[in-house]
Motif scaffolding. Structure first.
Motif, PDB file in Angstrom:
ATOM      1  N   VAL A 111       0.848  -1.190   0.000  1.00  0.00           N
ATOM      2  CA  VAL A 111       0.000   0.000   0.000  1.00  0.00           C
ATOM      3  C   VAL A 111       0.882   1.239   0.000  1.00  0.00           C
ATOM      4  CG1 VAL A 111      -1.938  -1.112   1.159  1.00  0.00           C
ATOM      5  CG2 VAL A 111      -0.142  -0.014   2.522  1.00  0.00           C
ATOM      6  N   PRO A 112       0.387   2.373  -0.507  1.00  0.00           N
ATOM      7  CA  PRO A 112       1.169   3.613  -0.458  1.00  0.00           C
ATOM      8  C   PRO A 112       1.459   4.019   0.985  1.00  0.00           C
ATOM      9  CG  PRO A 112      -0.684   3.814  -1.979  1.00  0.00           C
ATOM     10  CD  PRO A 112      -0.893   2.546  -1.212  1.00  0.00           C
ATOM     11  N   GLY A 113       2.537   4.752   1.156  1.00  0.00           N
ATOM     12  CA  GLY A 113       2.910   5.195   2.499  1.00  0.00           C
ATOM     13  C   GLY A 113       3.625   4.102   3.267  1.00  0.00           C
ATOM     14  N   ARG A 114       3.367   4.029   4.556  1.00  0.00           N
ATOM     15  CA  ARG A 114       4.011   3.005   5.385  1.00  0.00           C
ATOM     16  C   ARG A 114       3.559   1.626   4.921  1.00  0.00           C
ATOM     17  NH1 ARG A 114       2.538   1.415  11.072  1.00  0.00           N
ATOM     18  NH2 ARG A 114       4.311   0.224  11.871  1.00  0.00           N
ATOM     19  N   PRO A 115       4.500   0.738   4.564  1.00  0.00           N
ATOM     20  CA  PRO A 115       4.126  -0.549   3.956  1.00  0.00           C
ATOM     21  C   PRO A 115       3.700  -1.588   4.992  1.00  0.00           C
ATOM     22  CG  PRO A 115       6.506  -0.390   4.075  1.00  0.00           C
ATOM     23  CD  PRO A 115       5.970   0.923   4.597  1.00  0.00           C
ATOM     24  N   ILE A 116       2.483  -1.459   5.503  1.00  0.00           N
ATOM     25  CA  ILE A 116       2.010  -2.364   6.548  1.00  0.00           C
ATOM     26  C   ILE A 116       1.132  -3.487   5.990  1.00  0.00           C
ATOM     27  CG2 ILE A 116       2.172  -0.647   8.379  1.00  0.00           C
ATOM     28  CD1 ILE A 116      -0.845  -0.204   8.091  1.00  0.00           C
ATOM     29  N   GLU A 117       0.761  -3.389   4.714  1.00  0.00           N
ATOM     30  CA  GLU A 117       0.001  -4.462   4.077  1.00  0.00           C
ATOM     31  C   GLU A 117       0.167  -4.382   2.571  1.00  0.00           C
ATOM     32  OE1 GLU A 117      -4.050  -4.043   5.197  1.00  0.00           O
ATOM     33  OE2 GLU A 117      -4.234  -2.001   4.458  1.00  0.00           O
ATOM     34  N   SER A 118      -0.262  -5.436   1.898  1.00  0.00           N
ATOM     35  CA  SER A 118      -0.130  -5.472   0.445  1.00  0.00           C
ATOM     36  C   SER A 118      -1.319  -4.796  -0.217  1.00  0.00           C
ATOM     37  CB  SER A 118      -0.019  -6.923  -0.035  1.00  0.00           C
ATOM     38  OG  SER A 118      -1.185  -7.658   0.325  1.00  0.00           O
ATOM     39  N   GLN A 119      -1.037  -4.122  -1.314  1.00  0.00           N
ATOM     40  CA  GLN A 119      -2.113  -3.567  -2.135  1.00  0.00           C
ATOM     41  C   GLN A 119      -2.515  -4.539  -3.231  1.00  0.00           C
ATOM     42  OE1 GLN A 119      -1.413  -0.110  -4.890  1.00  0.00           O
ATOM     43  NE2 GLN A 119      -2.907   0.894  -3.557  1.00  0.00           N
ATOM     44  N   HIS A 120      -1.504  -5.230  -3.795  1.00  0.00           N
ATOM     45  CA  HIS A 120      -1.772  -6.280  -4.780  1.00  0.00           C
ATOM     46  C   HIS A 120      -0.698  -7.357  -4.672  1.00  0.00           C
ATOM     47  CE1 HIS A 120      -3.497  -8.112  -8.338  1.00  0.00           C
ATOM     48  NE2 HIS A 120      -2.246  -8.353  -8.716  1.00  0.00           N
ATOM     49  N   PRO A 121      -1.120  -8.607  -4.504  1.00  0.00           N
ATOM     50  CA  PRO A 121      -2.482  -9.025  -4.175  1.00  0.00           C
ATOM     51  C   PRO A 121      -2.850  -8.597  -2.749  1.00  0.00           C
ATOM     52  CG  PRO A 121      -0.991 -10.876  -3.959  1.00  0.00           C
ATOM     53  CD  PRO A 121      -0.175  -9.746  -4.513  1.00  0.00           C
ATOM     54  N   THR A 122      -4.108  -8.433  -2.474  1.00  0.00           N
ATOM     55  CA  THR A 122      -4.545  -8.032  -1.145  1.00  0.00           C
ATOM     56  C   THR A 122      -4.465  -9.216  -0.178  1.00  0.00           C
ATOM     57  OG1 THR A 122      -6.844  -8.534  -1.698  1.00  0.00           O
ATOM     58  CG2 THR A 122      -6.075  -6.267  -2.068  1.00  0.00           C
ATOM     59  N   GLY A 123      -4.542  -8.910   1.105  1.00  0.00           N
ATOM     60  CA  GLY A 123      -4.659  -9.975   2.105  1.00  0.00           C
ATOM     61  C   GLY A 123      -3.397 -10.294   2.868  1.00  0.00           C
ATOM     62  N   TRP A 124      -2.307  -9.531   2.639  1.00  0.00           N
ATOM     63  CA  TRP A 124      -1.052  -9.835   3.323  1.00  0.00           C
ATOM     64  C   TRP A 124      -0.636  -8.672   4.212  1.00  0.00           C
ATOM     65  CZ3 TRP A 124       0.837 -14.646   3.173  1.00  0.00           C
ATOM     66  CH2 TRP A 124       0.345 -15.475   2.176  1.00  0.00           C
ATOM     67  N   ARG A 125      -0.424  -8.963   5.479  1.00  0.00           N
ATOM     68  CA  ARG A 125       0.167  -8.006   6.395  1.00  0.00           C
ATOM     69  C   ARG A 125       1.679  -7.999   6.171  1.00  0.00           C
ATOM     70  NH1 ARG A 125      -3.329  -4.993  10.036  1.00  0.00           N
ATOM     71  NH2 ARG A 125      -5.220  -6.222  10.299  1.00  0.00           N
ATOM     72  N   LEU A 126       2.283  -6.807   6.314  1.00  0.00           N
ATOM     73  CA  LEU A 126       3.718  -6.653   6.086  1.00  0.00           C
ATOM     74  C   LEU A 126       4.347  -5.898   7.251  1.00  0.00           C
ATOM     75  CD1 LEU A 126       3.526  -5.326   2.394  1.00  0.00           C
ATOM     76  CD2 LEU A 126       3.794  -7.720   3.112  1.00  0.00           C
ATOM     77  N   SER A 127       5.612  -6.200   7.525  1.00  0.00           N
ATOM     78  CA  SER A 127       6.393  -5.404   8.464  1.00  0.00           C
ATOM     79  C   SER A 127       7.828  -5.382   7.960  1.00  0.00           C
ATOM     80  CB  SER A 127       6.335  -5.979   9.878  1.00  0.00           C
ATOM     81  OG  SER A 127       7.010  -5.118  10.795  1.00  0.00           O
ATOM     82  N   LEU A 128       8.368  -4.184   7.833  1.00  0.00           N
ATOM     83  CA  LEU A 128       9.684  -3.981   7.230  1.00  0.00           C
ATOM     84  C   LEU A 128      10.668  -3.493   8.281  1.00  0.00           C
ATOM     85  CD1 LEU A 128      11.226  -3.835   4.454  1.00  0.00           C
ATOM     86  CD2 LEU A 128      10.543  -1.426   4.385  1.00  0.00           C
ATOM     87  N   SER A 129      11.919  -3.988   8.197  1.00  0.00           N
ATOM     88  CA  SER A 129      12.972  -3.526   9.090  1.00  0.00           C
ATOM     89  C   SER A 129      14.291  -3.595   8.339  1.00  0.00           C
ATOM     90  CB  SER A 129      13.038  -4.391  10.354  1.00  0.00           C
ATOM     91  OG  SER A 129      13.981  -3.891  11.282  1.00  0.00           O
ATOM     92  N   HIS A 130      15.179  -2.632   8.601  1.00  0.00           N
ATOM     93  CA  HIS A 130      16.503  -2.687   7.975  1.00  0.00           C
ATOM     94  C   HIS A 130      17.534  -2.085   8.913  1.00  0.00           C
ATOM     95  CE1 HIS A 130      15.097   1.339   6.865  1.00  0.00           C
ATOM     96  NE2 HIS A 130      14.169   0.786   6.123  1.00  0.00           N
ATOM     97  N   SER A 131      18.748  -2.608   8.834  1.00  0.00           N
ATOM     98  CA  SER A 131      19.815  -2.159   9.726  1.00  0.00           C
ATOM     99  C   SER A 131      21.154  -2.626   9.187  1.00  0.00           C
ATOM    100  CB  SER A 131      19.608  -2.733  11.140  1.00  0.00           C
ATOM    101  OG  SER A 131      20.635  -2.317  12.013  1.00  0.00           O
ATOM    102  N   ASN A 132      22.103  -1.710   9.140  1.00  0.00           N
ATOM    103  CA  ASN A 132      23.496  -2.048   8.801  1.00  0.00           C
ATOM    104  C   ASN A 132      23.613  -2.891   7.533  1.00  0.00           C
ATOM    105  OD1 ASN A 132      23.759  -0.897  11.400  1.00  0.00           O
ATOM    106  ND2 ASN A 132      25.614  -2.081  11.786  1.00  0.00           N
ATOM    107  N   GLY A 133      22.900  -2.494   6.482  1.00  0.00           N
ATOM    108  CA  GLY A 133      23.025  -3.176   5.201  1.00  0.00           C
ATOM    109  C   GLY A 133      22.175  -4.410   5.051  1.00  0.00           C
ATOM    110  N   LEU A 134      21.350  -4.743   6.051  1.00  0.00           N
ATOM    111  CA  LEU A 134      20.458  -5.898   5.965  1.00  0.00           C
ATOM    112  C   LEU A 134      19.021  -5.407   5.912  1.00  0.00           C
ATOM    113  CD1 LEU A 134      20.901  -9.058   6.096  1.00  0.00           C
ATOM    114  CD2 LEU A 134      19.934  -8.908   8.388  1.00  0.00           C
TER     115      LEU A 134
END
Length: 251
Positions: free
Chosen positions: A75-98
């Motif tokens: 979805v636009p903005g903070r990526p907390i769920e999928s826009q296509h296909p729908t139905g998926w919760r998301l959580s993103l994290s990154h640190s030190n190149g990972l």
């Protein structure tokens, strides 16, 4: 092109890749307008990190859903769920190149990754932000690795419950044997913390029925061109350092 089979991707799952060296100077055509606007604000390592995370988001959705990565998007903005296909919760994290992205079709999720050796001035953090009970056992044991495990559990909890750090770190209390008690009234909360290479990878999630630790999938680095070709993933078999239900706090 197709994504990874969803039959081989238990729910929830965590998808991880190294940031790599992104060579392209032109933005890939699969970026959304919102993402194009955001990445235009960045340069250097921050720009590469953002582009790698957006590549990973699409590969994670593809791997979880079995769809073509080229048509997957958050979805636009903070990526907390999928826009296509729908139905998926998301959580993103990154640190030190990972970069890491968690996916779930069942309930809310919160993911945090931290370098396993990162704990500068951790005692000050404990004294300022943790509960009196946590202060007693963490400062008494004086083991920075245990502090970092607690920190990632709290970070993942706040992401899953949709709150920021300020004023909320005490809403999850961690005991010396890593029993967890939170302030949410709903049942079926769980937490898993594993060490993957030199990183702690921690997920808090809700699920229905029997809970199992999230499957961890390692993807290759994004290609320099950021092409969304199918990416093969290796399953990382790691015994969690912590895997437990989160109970309701009594106070």
């Amino acid at each position: 092109m197709t994504g990874l089979s969803s039959a081989s991707s238990p729910d929830p799952a965590i998808w991880i890749c190294r940031q790599g060296e992104i060579e392209t100077t032109d933005l890939p055509d699969w970026l959304s307008e919102t993402e194009r606007s955001t990445v235009s604000l960045f340069s250097g390592p921050r720009r590469r990190e953002y582009l790698a995370s957006r590549w990973l988001l699409r590969q994670a959705i593809a791997g979880a859903s079995g769809k073509d990565a080229a048509v997957c998007r958050p979805v636009p903005g903070r990526p907390i769920e999928s826009q296509h296909p729908t139905g998926w919760r998301l959580s993103l994290s990154h640190s030190n190149g990972l970069c890491a992205c968690a996916t779930s079709s069942v309930g809310v999720i919160g993911l945090d990754i931290e370098p396993a050796e990162r704990h500068p001035q951790w005692q000050k953090v404990v004294k300022r932000w943790f509960t009196a009970h946590e202060q007693a056992w963490l400062l008494g044991r004086n083991q920075p690795d245990q502090f970092l495990t607690v920190w990632t559990l709290k970070e993942a909890w706040l992401k899953a419950t949709g709150r920021g750090i300020a004023g909320n770190l005490q809403t999850l209390e961690v005991s010396p044997d890593f029993r967890l008690a939170g302030d949410q009234s709903e049942p079926d909360w769980y937490a898993s913390c594993s060490r993957v290479g030199n990183f702690l990878v921690t997920l808090v999630f809700r699920t229905a029925g029997a809970a199992t630790p999230p499957v961890i999938r390692l993807l290759p680095e994004p290609p320099g061109s950021l092409e969304l070709a199918p990416a093969s993933a290796d399953t990382q078999l790691v015994k969690p350092l912590v895997f437990t239900a989160i109970t309701r706090r009594s106070d």
